[in-house]
Write an enzyme that holds these catalytic residues in place. Sequence first.
Site, short mmCIF file in Angstrom:
data_model
loop_
_atom_site.label_atom_id
_atom_site.label_comp_id
_atom_site.label_asym_id
_atom_site.label_seq_id
_atom_site.Cartn_x
_atom_site.Cartn_y
_atom_site.Cartn_z
N GLU A 51 0.86 -1.42 0.00
CA GLU A 51 -0.15 0.02 0.08
C GLU A 51 0.86 1.15 0.00
O GLU A 51 0.54 2.39 -0.40
CB GLU A 51 -0.94 -0.06 1.30
CG GLU A 51 -2.24 -0.91 1.08
CD GLU A 51 -1.80 -2.37 1.50
OE1 GLU A 51 -0.44 -2.63 1.88
OE2 GLU A 51 -2.56 -3.32 1.68
N PHE A 113 -11.12 -7.66 14.22
CA PHE A 113 -10.09 -8.11 13.30
C PHE A 113 -9.70 -6.93 12.19
O PHE A 113 -10.69 -6.45 11.63
CB PHE A 113 -10.57 -9.19 12.73
CG PHE A 113 -9.42 -9.75 11.82
CD1 PHE A 113 -8.12 -10.36 12.09
CD2 PHE A 113 -9.74 -9.74 10.27
CE1 PHE A 113 -7.20 -10.59 11.07
CE2 PHE A 113 -8.55 -10.10 9.25
CZ PHE A 113 -7.39 -10.82 9.92
N GLN A 114 -8.46 -6.67 12.05
CA GLN A 114 -7.99 -5.54 11.34
C GLN A 114 -8.66 -4.29 11.55
O GLN A 114 -8.79 -3.55 10.66
CB GLN A 114 -8.18 -5.97 9.77
CG GLN A 114 -7.25 -7.17 9.51
CD GLN A 114 -7.25 -7.38 7.81
OE1 GLN A 114 -7.99 -7.22 7.29
NE2 GLN A 114 -6.10 -7.97 7.50
N LYS A 163 -17.44 -1.05 6.60
CA LYS A 163 -17.71 -1.97 5.78
C LYS A 163 -19.20 -2.13 5.62
O LYS A 163 -19.83 -1.99 4.54
CB LYS A 163 -17.37 -3.41 6.07
CG LYS A 163 -17.53 -4.35 5.13
CD LYS A 163 -16.83 -5.89 5.56
CE LYS A 163 -16.96 -6.94 4.29
NZ LYS A 163 -16.13 -8.07 4.80
N MET A 476 24.08 8.92 1.53
CA MET A 476 24.06 10.07 2.11
C MET A 476 24.52 10.23 3.76
O MET A 476 24.97 11.23 4.23
CB MET A 476 22.63 10.84 2.07
CG MET A 476 22.47 12.45 2.54
SD MET A 476 23.63 13.56 1.79
CE MET A 476 22.89 14.23 0.67
#
Length: 581
Positions: A51, A113-114, A163, A476
């Site tokens: 993502e 969940f999640q 949802k 760097m």
Amino acid sequence: MQLTGAQIIWECLIKEGVDVVFGYPGGAILPAYDALHQYEDRIHHVLVRHEQGASHMADGYARASGRVGVAIATSGPGATNLVTGLATAMMDSSPMVVITGQVPTTAIGSDAFQETDVTGVTLPVTKHNYLVMHVDELAYTIREAFHIARTGRPGPVLIDVPKDVQKTLTEFVYPEGTIELPGYQPPKAATERDIDDALELIHAAKRPVILAGHGITMSGAEKELRQFAEMTQTPIALTILGKGTIPEDHPMVIGMMGMHGAAAANHAIQEADLLIALGMRFDDRVTGNLKTYSPNSKKIHVEIDPSELNKNVKVDVGINGDLATVLRQMLPKLQDGNHKEWLIRIREWMEEADGLDFGRHGDDQGKLWAPHVIADICELTKGDALTVTDVGQHQMWEAQYYTHDRPRTMLTSGGLGTMGFGFPAAMGAKFGMPDENVWAIVGDGGFQMTLCELATARQENINVNIAIINNSFLGMVRQWQKMFHDERYTATPITSPDYVKLGEAYDIPARRITKRSEVEDAVKWAESIDGPTLLEFVVETDDIVYPMVPAGADLHNMIRRPATADPTMDNSRDWTNPDAV
Ligand SMILES: Cc1ncc(C[n+]2csc(CCOP(=O)(O)OP(=O)(O)O)c2C)c(N)n1
Ligand SMILES: [Mg+2]
């Protein structure tokens, strides 16, 4: 018309003109993905491999095209993977709308969940965010989100959609009309008083300098900037995100400012009697030590975001407004300027710097140096590519040796300095501007953070050329270790996969370049291929980005490249180590 929340999401995106979204599915966003089936002829969904890639692609799309970039992900880990991309876009004022699935409204707060409190997590890294608790709020919320993302100081806006809200049917009526938000009224014009105060300083100045930032492009004020500078004969120093706002060979342009900026630009800022800061925010990387920053100048600051005025640098005239509008207010009242002596002085600094310029004139001694690779790519692409960099030494060399003449052709993570940005942002940029010749210029460290998107580039056949500047180090950081930590190279040597084999594994044409004489053929080869290509430039490790203003040092106290045959750093010198930020 009866539609589900999921359908409403796509209907509203289409109304906003969205034709591509970057995303990754999962349980809490599944209804939206299911509904996408019905809209696939109008919206192209790019399946990323992580993502974070989706967020940088949406950001790159936005920076390149000027339109709002859209990313979509599921709840919990999907949403938290977007956070770096949101923070990157927030720091650089890039307009994005991000849609995340959330657990059902009935489960919110139960550690389902999640489940993650995504509006909580992203509050500081979004311009605004929403949790949509009822389907009837969805369409208006999406309209408002786009309005907020693209107006005023642009930025990322997140919409969290549970949802059950996606699954609920409702009567859909598109909310036409203008968006009116009493608490959000981005300013447009300056007051007459502000304009007069600014003009008084401008007409009295003997040694003025314009500081041109990202706001020029965000506001579309390129033409006004040029007219202003030409009329008043005011030299222009650019921030890194200001590159491309005006052709870099324009006689008024004196180079990039700041930590790795052009010596002439930094000296001019320090000796100026007037700074005219346009759409920039006095980041510590451009000011150096604030106590000694441009000590004898009056300062004018034109900024769309009032919280930037007098934040880091106290100014004499702070104008809160849209840059193009404010410059248009000033132009008819401007008197022609003449700063011949000042311009000659700056020209001398520029000529002196040119003598030390290894990337442009230095002898390569038969080796391959990163500054030469970038300068050569610039020449071979006629300075006309859309380049997207990652973060590190190669980024600074790109800024120094790739000259850009057009806005939105140099994309880089300026404010957050996000490694891993370059490659996915380049892919997004190509979607936004399909006719551009897009090059991702990345380091061996940063590229390894998001190289999983090679699979996305292959699946979508995205015509992006990747130039990996492989110095076998987190260059760097190594540079700081070399200069300020007695060459203790802790955790900076980094190995890479065999990039040619990696290309083969992903079915992406790849080549390794170890000699300068091979650069031209490789670049032409990459450009001849329709689809992603990968070029690995194996460059010298021991090199330093010059000039360098050590963090927190005075802007004029730059460490300059030694004028010796050996372009690497002279270690017999004692480098000061101010308390680095
Ligand atoms: C996500 C992230 N982690 C750490 C850093 C700190 N950092 C800045 S530059 C750099 C080294 C980059 O190495 P590489 O990608 O090889 O580029 P190079 O400097 O060698 O050109 C690091 C670790 C960062 N900017 N971003
Ligand atoms: Mg490196």
